[in-house]
Design an enzyme around this catalytic site. Structure first.
Site, PDB file in Angstrom:
ATOM      1  N   LYS A   1       0.855  -1.179   0.000  1.00  0.00           N
ATOM      2  CA  LYS A   1       0.000   0.000   0.000  1.00  0.00           C
ATOM      3  C   LYS A   1       0.894   1.233   0.000  1.00  0.00           C
ATOM      4  O   LYS A   1       1.801   1.359   0.827  1.00  0.00           O
ATOM      5  CB  LYS A   1      -0.851  -0.019   1.266  1.00  0.00           C
ATOM      6  CG  LYS A   1      -2.310   0.226   1.024  1.00  0.00           C
ATOM      7  CD  LYS A   1      -3.030   0.003   2.333  1.00  0.00           C
ATOM      8  CE  LYS A   1      -4.455   0.398   2.249  1.00  0.00           C
ATOM      9  NZ  LYS A   1      -5.071   0.375   3.566  1.00  0.00           N
TER      10      LYS A   1
HETATM   11  C1  E4P Z   1      -8.231   1.602   3.363  1.00  0.00           C
HETATM   12  O1  E4P Z   1      -7.597   0.689   2.897  1.00  0.00           O
HETATM   13  C2  E4P Z   1      -8.153   2.079   4.747  1.00  0.00           C
HETATM   14  O2  E4P Z   1      -7.478   1.138   5.543  1.00  0.00           O
HETATM   15  C3  E4P Z   1      -9.481   2.242   5.379  1.00  0.00           C
HETATM   16  O3  E4P Z   1     -10.532   1.819   4.553  1.00  0.00           O
HETATM   17  C4  E4P Z   1      -9.693   3.506   6.097  1.00  0.00           C
HETATM   18  O4  E4P Z   1     -10.977   3.498   6.661  1.00  0.00           O
HETATM   19  P1  E4P Z   1     -11.451   4.533   7.783  1.00  0.00           P
HETATM   20  O5  E4P Z   1     -11.721   5.830   7.117  1.00  0.00           O
HETATM   21  O6  E4P Z   1     -12.706   3.920   8.330  1.00  0.00           O
HETATM   22  O7  E4P Z   1     -10.339   4.607   8.778  1.00  0.00           O
END
Ligand code: E4P
Length: 220
Positions: free
Chosen positions: A86
């Site tokens: 990522k």
């Molecule tokens: C995406 O890969 C992130 O880990 C995640 O979806 C963030 O979500 P949040 O806004 O609920 O923290």
């Protein structure tokens, strides 16, 4: 045939195991906040998740310079064959994505909040793009509009980059993701469990069982 894939957005191995046991887990996305919450070494957690889930498992780089991201990406990819790196959507990240694509390393470009950011990721050769719908909703912007625009742009130019509807907070986001034709929706465990809920299902089952038991019927 294509279908919407369910990813779990967590680093909690118990939650991941429960969904995997149902046969409904297509992948996992973690982020630095999830990893920090486990209180365990990152490598240990990612390796364990990859042992439970054979689909793509995203592990995020934490460097903000290209060289640092590349070094971290090569390291996390050596932990298991299904690790996806990522990378945050910043110029240094997009540069890293291009290099990693040439090396055959899969990337999930994260923290995407605009269609033009998604275009940059696709042009760099990202495997996945993660628009954060919930965080956009939080600031009174319709997050799913972003997903629709990215889907249109990728379709216009036949980009292979898959769209992960990220920051999904509940069944409504999952429903809209599927209606939009997004490739993947990643959700917390709590949102996954809510997909089952309907009061008429509960009331209906209660009545069926009460009638059955009152009649003294048996199957086995
Ligand atoms: C995406 O890969 C992130 O880990 C995640 O979806 C963030 O979500 P949040 O806004 O609920 O923290």
């Amino acid at each position: 045939m294509s279908f919407v894939k369910f990813f779990l957005d967590t680093a909690n191995v118990e939650e991941i195991r429960k969904v995997a046991e149902m046969g409904l887990l297509d992948g996992v996305t973690t982020n630095p906040s999830h990893a920090a919450k486990t209180g365990r070494p990152f490598k240990e957690v990612v390796t364990e998740i990859c042992g439970i889930c054979s689909g793509p498992v995203s592990a995020e780089s934490i460097s903000t310079d290209t060289e640092g991201m590349l070094a971290e990406a090569r390291e996390v990819c050596s932990w298991a064959p299904n690790v996806v790196v990522k990378i945050p959507l910043i110029p240094e990240g997009i540069k890293a994505v291009r290099i990693l694509a040439e090396e055959g390393i899969k990337t999930n470009v994260t923290l995407c909040f605009s269609p033009t950011q998604a275009l940059l990721a696709a042009k760099a050769g990202a495997t996945y793009i993660s628009p954060f719908v919930g965080r956009l909703d939080d600031i009174s912007t319709t997050g799913m509009d972003l997903v629709r625009e990215i889907a249109q742009i990728y379709d216009n130019y036949a980009y292979d980059t898959e769209i992960i509807v990220a920051s999904a907070r509940g069944p409504q986001h999952v429903r809209e993701a599927a209606l939009t034709g997004a490739d993947i929706v990643t959700m917390p465990y709590d949102a996954f469990t809510k997909l089952f809920n309907h009061p008429l299902t509960e009331v209906g089952l209660e009545k069926f069982l009460a009638d059955w038991n009152a009649a003294g019927l048996q199957i086995l």
